[in-house]
Every structure is written in structure tokens, then in C-alpha cells.
Scaffold this motif. Structure first.
Motif, PDB file in Angstrom:
ATOM      1  N   SER A 121       0.831  -1.207   0.000  1.00  0.00           N
ATOM      2  CA  SER A 121       0.000   0.000   0.000  1.00  0.00           C
ATOM      3  C   SER A 121       0.867   1.259   0.000  1.00  0.00           C
ATOM      4  N   SER A 122       1.972   1.211   0.759  1.00  0.00           N
ATOM      5  CA  SER A 122       2.831   2.393   0.833  1.00  0.00           C
ATOM      6  C   SER A 122       3.469   2.693  -0.516  1.00  0.00           C
ATOM      7  N   GLN A 123       3.749   1.659  -1.304  1.00  0.00           N
ATOM      8  CA  GLN A 123       4.323   1.876  -2.637  1.00  0.00           C
ATOM      9  C   GLN A 123       3.318   2.564  -3.552  1.00  0.00           C
ATOM     10  N   GLN A 124       2.046   2.160  -3.466  1.00  0.00           N
ATOM     11  CA  GLN A 124       1.008   2.816  -4.250  1.00  0.00           C
ATOM     12  C   GLN A 124       0.825   4.267  -3.800  1.00  0.00           C
ATOM     13  N   ASP A 125       0.776   4.462  -2.484  1.00  0.00           N
ATOM     14  CA  ASP A 125       0.612   5.818  -1.953  1.00  0.00           C
ATOM     15  C   ASP A 125       1.810   6.697  -2.322  1.00  0.00           C
ATOM     16  N   ALA A 126       3.002   6.106  -2.301  1.00  0.00           N
ATOM     17  CA  ALA A 126       4.211   6.863  -2.640  1.00  0.00           C
ATOM     18  C   ALA A 126       4.191   7.302  -4.103  1.00  0.00           C
ATOM     19  N   THR A 127       3.748   6.401  -4.986  1.00  0.00           N
ATOM     20  CA  THR A 127       3.640   6.759  -6.396  1.00  0.00           C
ATOM     21  C   THR A 127       2.629   7.882  -6.576  1.00  0.00           C
ATOM     22  N   ALA A 128       1.489   7.767  -5.892  1.00  0.00           N
ATOM     23  CA  ALA A 128       0.467   8.809  -5.974  1.00  0.00           C
ATOM     24  C   ALA A 128       1.002  10.142  -5.457  1.00  0.00           C
ATOM     25  N   ALA A 129       1.751  10.106  -4.351  1.00  0.00           N
ATOM     26  CA  ALA A 129       2.297  11.339  -3.775  1.00  0.00           C
ATOM     27  C   ALA A 129       3.295  11.997  -4.724  1.00  0.00           C
ATOM     28  N   ALA A 130       4.158  11.181  -5.337  1.00  0.00           N
ATOM     29  CA  ALA A 130       5.153  11.733  -6.264  1.00  0.00           C
ATOM     30  C   ALA A 130       4.481  12.350  -7.482  1.00  0.00           C
ATOM     31  N   LEU A 131       3.497  11.658  -8.046  1.00  0.00           N
ATOM     32  CA  LEU A 131       2.817  12.181  -9.230  1.00  0.00           C
ATOM     33  C   LEU A 131       1.979  13.407  -8.889  1.00  0.00           C
ATOM     34  N   GLY A 239       6.204  -3.223   5.977  1.00  0.00           N
ATOM     35  CA  GLY A 239       5.733  -2.063   6.721  1.00  0.00           C
ATOM     36  C   GLY A 239       5.601  -0.827   5.856  1.00  0.00           C
ATOM     37  N   PRO A 240       5.015   0.248   6.418  1.00  0.00           N
ATOM     38  CA  PRO A 240       4.711   1.449   5.627  1.00  0.00           C
ATOM     39  C   PRO A 240       5.717   2.579   5.754  1.00  0.00           C
ATOM     40  N   SER A 241       6.784   2.402   6.545  1.00  0.00           N
ATOM     41  CA  SER A 241       7.611   3.561   6.915  1.00  0.00           C
ATOM     42  C   SER A 241       8.565   4.041   5.826  1.00  0.00           C
ATOM     43  N   ALA A 242       8.659   3.335   4.716  1.00  0.00           N
ATOM     44  CA  ALA A 242       9.546   3.758   3.624  1.00  0.00           C
ATOM     45  C   ALA A 242       8.831   4.640   2.608  1.00  0.00           C
ATOM     46  N   GLY A 243       7.571   4.975   2.864  1.00  0.00           N
ATOM     47  CA  GLY A 243       6.776   5.702   1.887  1.00  0.00           C
ATOM     48  C   GLY A 243       7.409   6.997   1.396  1.00  0.00           C
ATOM     49  N   LEU A 244       7.898   7.813   2.331  1.00  0.00           N
ATOM     50  CA  LEU A 244       8.499   9.097   1.941  1.00  0.00           C
ATOM     51  C   LEU A 244       9.678   8.896   1.009  1.00  0.00           C
ATOM     52  N   MET A 245      10.562   7.947   1.323  1.00  0.00           N
ATOM     53  CA  MET A 245      11.764   7.771   0.509  1.00  0.00           C
ATOM     54  C   MET A 245      11.439   7.170  -0.860  1.00  0.00           C
ATOM     55  N   PHE A 246      10.403   6.316  -0.941  1.00  0.00           N
ATOM     56  CA  PHE A 246       9.947   5.852  -2.253  1.00  0.00           C
ATOM     57  C   PHE A 246       9.483   7.040  -3.087  1.00  0.00           C
ATOM     58  N   SER A 247       8.698   7.938  -2.470  1.00  0.00           N
ATOM     59  CA  SER A 247       8.174   9.097  -3.192  1.00  0.00           C
ATOM     60  C   SER A 247       9.305   9.944  -3.756  1.00  0.00           C
ATOM     61  N   GLY A 267      16.215   8.697   5.212  1.00  0.00           N
ATOM     62  CA  GLY A 267      15.022   9.243   5.837  1.00  0.00           C
ATOM     63  C   GLY A 267      13.981   8.174   6.066  1.00  0.00           C
ATOM     64  N   THR A 268      12.884   8.599   6.662  1.00  0.00           N
ATOM     65  CA  THR A 268      11.809   7.672   6.981  1.00  0.00           C
ATOM     66  C   THR A 268      10.509   8.445   7.080  1.00  0.00           C
ATOM     67  N   GLY A 269       9.410   7.740   7.139  1.00  0.00           N
ATOM     68  CA  GLY A 269       8.111   8.377   7.274  1.00  0.00           C
ATOM     69  C   GLY A 269       7.071   7.727   6.379  1.00  0.00           C
ATOM     70  N   THR A 270       5.869   7.551   6.904  1.00  0.00           N
ATOM     71  CA  THR A 270       4.772   7.097   6.063  1.00  0.00           C
ATOM     72  C   THR A 270       4.374   8.236   5.122  1.00  0.00           C
ATOM     73  N   ILE A 271       3.637   7.894   4.086  1.00  0.00           N
ATOM     74  CA  ILE A 271       3.198   8.917   3.132  1.00  0.00           C
ATOM     75  C   ILE A 271       1.743   8.656   2.749  1.00  0.00           C
ATOM     76  N   THR A 272       0.981   9.714   2.596  1.00  0.00           N
ATOM     77  CA  THR A 272      -0.383   9.597   2.083  1.00  0.00           C
ATOM     78  C   THR A 272      -0.385   9.987   0.616  1.00  0.00           C
ATOM     79  N   PRO A 273      -1.415   9.617  -0.123  1.00  0.00           N
ATOM     80  CA  PRO A 273      -1.439   9.955  -1.549  1.00  0.00           C
ATOM     81  C   PRO A 273      -1.328  11.448  -1.831  1.00  0.00           C
ATOM     82  N   ASP A 274      -1.779  12.295  -0.875  1.00  0.00           N
ATOM     83  CA  ASP A 274      -1.665  13.738  -1.094  1.00  0.00           C
ATOM     84  C   ASP A 274      -0.381  14.314  -0.505  1.00  0.00           C
TER      85      ASP A 274
END
Length: 347
Positions: A121-131, A239-247, A267-274
Motif C-alpha cells: 500500500s505504501s508503494q502505491q501511496d508513494a507513487t500517488a504522492a510523487a505524481l 511495513g509502511p515507513s519507507a513511503g516518503l523515501m519511495f516518493s 530518511g523515513t516516514g509514512t506517506i499519504t497519496p496527497d
């Protein structure tokens, strides 16, 4: 040898034996230590961490590394008392009650499955956040994750069904679907318009009483349709904590020029799609892992700053971020030497 001396010798030997045996007894604790870091701009086992198909990408340099926490112990492989004592004495290790990682009502397998799902889920959210940061349009839709056994939706709605309408009204969020179901009295039928395997269809599902109104027994989630394909490969990390760095890694690959300017940034941190950055656990261990891997800058969720400033290793700069946008601006300012960079305040 006197009886008294013999008694003392036997007692001493027994004390040593019992003490040694006690130190090897399993205890319900888990030892958390710095885990491996992975550069989101690099490779894992010979495969790129991030690959993009269907859109132009650009060369990158430097590192945007995610950090992890390794654990030892758990219900199926408990650590012994001696290991726990060593962990309590090591400032880079946290020894926590077993239930912190493995709740009693959840099996080890279920915990691992949850971590895997959160990573996906975090990978999907990270892609959404980056785009979203790049102002590239994406489509958001509601998809069925699963149904509850024995409930009306069981067997009628299937995993990955896209829900487009409820009773003829278009829906775009999970809350809109739930609100449409709650308009019905228990026992009434709800008409779902779905897309299954690329084909639209209508499915009628009965309702039953739930805690907050009528339900059908379906678990849903927001999914995204991206205009091109982004794949993330991180091996066994969960886990979800790599979301920011994926973005940031995705953002860097989609924009001209290296974002880091060649620096080693972790770095670290969860990310939401926005693009909202959320706090994580194990910040102390992640800071140590980042510094050991050569990072000089650590992007820190704002809500983790208080704990981070107490454990930051020498030579690692803490940069406070609350959003994806702030993170991009901070890394850009570090590269160019212009603009202010927010830091976690010292206590």
C-alpha cells in the motif's frame, strides 16, 4: 575436606549452574536493532529498486535511502534472558515487550502478512504522492480488498472489484460507498455497479445491521490508476515507513537533474497519496543504521523530532519534514545551498 566447606562448594556450583540456566531461559521480549538501508535510486540483488515504464526518466546520483529495523525474538523464536540483558545495555538496541510487535490476538504469520500489505500500500501511496507533487493526473477509485465470511457480500463482491456506483450514484471514495449502504434499512438490497476483469456489471447485495448502521460485510480501499507504470522492488522489507523515501526516489527519476546533488541522504516516514508525512517507530535504530551506511542528512517526520534529537549520532543532520513538498524543497535547498532548511529543534 570439612562438611561445611563441601556444602559451600556444592552450593556455589549449584548457584552458577542455576544462574547460567536462568540466563538461557526464553523471555517474552523482542530486541530491535538497526537494520539494513536500501538506496531507492540503486539496486537490490541486481534489480533496480524503482523502475518506470511508459514515461521519460532521467539519470540520478547520490542516495535517497530508506532505513529499516531488524528484530530478534517473537512467539516462535524467543530470545533468552542474556540476550535481553545485552540489549538493555546497548544504546543502539531497544528491548520491548513481545506484544508491542506481536499482539496476542494475532499470529506471527498474520503480522508478517500485514507488514507485506502495508508495504504494498505504501508503494502505491508513494507513487500517488510523487505524481501529485509533479501535478501528473491520476485516477482514484474504490476497490474491494476482501469480504467478511458469512456476510451478505461474501461470494458476490470479489477482491479487486472496482466499485463505480451505489444505487446508480457515482462513488469515488470508501466513505461514499459506506454512506450509500447506510441509507438502506437492514434487509434491503444495495445495487453495486462494479468493474470486474475489465467488464462492467451490476451486483445486488443484501444488508444487515452493523455498529453504525447497515453493512454488507465488505472491506474496501482506495486504489489508483496511473498514466504509466511504476514498480518498486525492495526484497523482504515490510511495513509502511519507507513511503516518503519511495516518493522522493520516484520524483527524482521523473525530473531532470539529480535531486541530491550527489549527497547521501536517508530518511523515513509514512506517506499519504496527497503527500502528508506521518511518524514511524524505531527512530533511534533507524538513525544509527543511516549513519552507519554513510548518510549525512536524515529526513525526519515532524512528529518524530523529539525522540530523534535525543538519539541522533554525530555527523548526521536532522531535517524536519511534514509533507512530500517540504521534503523536496529541503533536499533541493541542501543541493543548491539556497533557502532555509527546517531542522528538528534541540531540546
Amino acid at each position: 575436606m570439612s562438611r561445611r566447606r563441601l556444602t559451600l562448594m556444592v552450593a556455589g556450583v549449584l548457584t552458577l549452574v542455576l544462574g547460567g540456566a536462568g540466563a538461557l531461559l526464553p523471555v517474552p521480549y523482542v530486541a530491535l536493532s538497526p537494520g539494513p538501508t536500501e538506496n531507492t535510486l540503486g539496486d537490490v540483488k541486481g534489480k533496480p529498486v524503482i523502475t518506470v515504464s511508459g514515461h521519460q526518466t532521467y539519470p540520478t546520483t547520490g542516495k535517497l535511502s530508506l532505513v529499516t529495523v531488524a528484530y530478534q525474538g517473537g512467539p516462535e523464536a524467543r530470545i533468552d534472558l542474556l540476550t535481553a540483558l545485552r540489549g538493555w545495555m546497548d544504546p543502539t538496541v531497544a528491548v520491548v515487550p513481545e506484544e508491542t510487535i506481536f499482539p496476542k490476538a494475532v499470529s506471527v504469520k498474520e503480522v508478517e502478512q500485514q507488514n507485506t500489505q502495508e508495504m504494498s500500500s505504501s508503494q502505491q501511496d508513494a507513487t500517488a504522492a510523487a505524481l501529485t507533487e509533479l501535478k501528473i493526473p491520476i485516477k482514484v477509485y474504490v476497490a474491494v480488498a476482501s469480504t467478511q465470511k458469512g456476510k451478505p457480500a461474501d461470494g458476490k463482491l470479489l477482491p479487486n472489484d472496482e466499485i463505480t456506483e451505489v444505487d446508480g450514484a457515482a462513488v469515488r471514495t470508501v466513505d461514499e460507498v459506506a454512506a450509500g449502504v447506510r441509507k438502506h434499512k437492514a434487509g434491503e438490497q444495495v445495487r453495486f455497479t462494479i468493474v470486474r476483469g475489465g467488464k462492467p456489471m451490476t451486483v445486488e447485495v443484501g444488508t444487515i445491521s452493523g455498529p453504525s448502521g447497515s453493512i454488507v460485510g465488505v472491506i474496501m480501499g482506495s486504489q489508483f490508476k496511473f498514466p504509466f507504470t511504476v514498480n518498486v522492488n525492495v526484497g523482504d522489507v515490510g511495513g509502511p515507513s519507507a513511503g516518503l523515501m519511495f516518493s522522493l526516489g520516484i520524483y527524482d527519476k521523473l525530473t531532470p537533474g539529480p535531486l541530491t546533488g550527489g549527497r547521501s541522504i536517508a530518511g523515513t516516514g509514512t506517506i499519504t497519496p496527497d503527500g502528508q508525512v506521518g511518524p514511524i517507530g524505531g527512530i533511534q535504530q533507524k538513525l544509527v543504521g543511516a549513519r552507519d551506511a554513510g548518510a549525512t542528512v536524515f529526513l525526519t517526520p515532524a512528529d518524530n523530532c523529539d525522540d530523534a534529537v535525543q538519539a541522533v549520532p554525530k555527523g548526521l543532520r536532522l531535517v524536519k519534514v511534514s509533507t512530500m513538498h517540504e521534503a523536496v524543497q529541503a533536499v533541493d535547498a541542501l543541493r543548491t545551498g539556497s533557502g532555509q532548511v527546517a531542522s528538528c529543534p534541540a531540546r
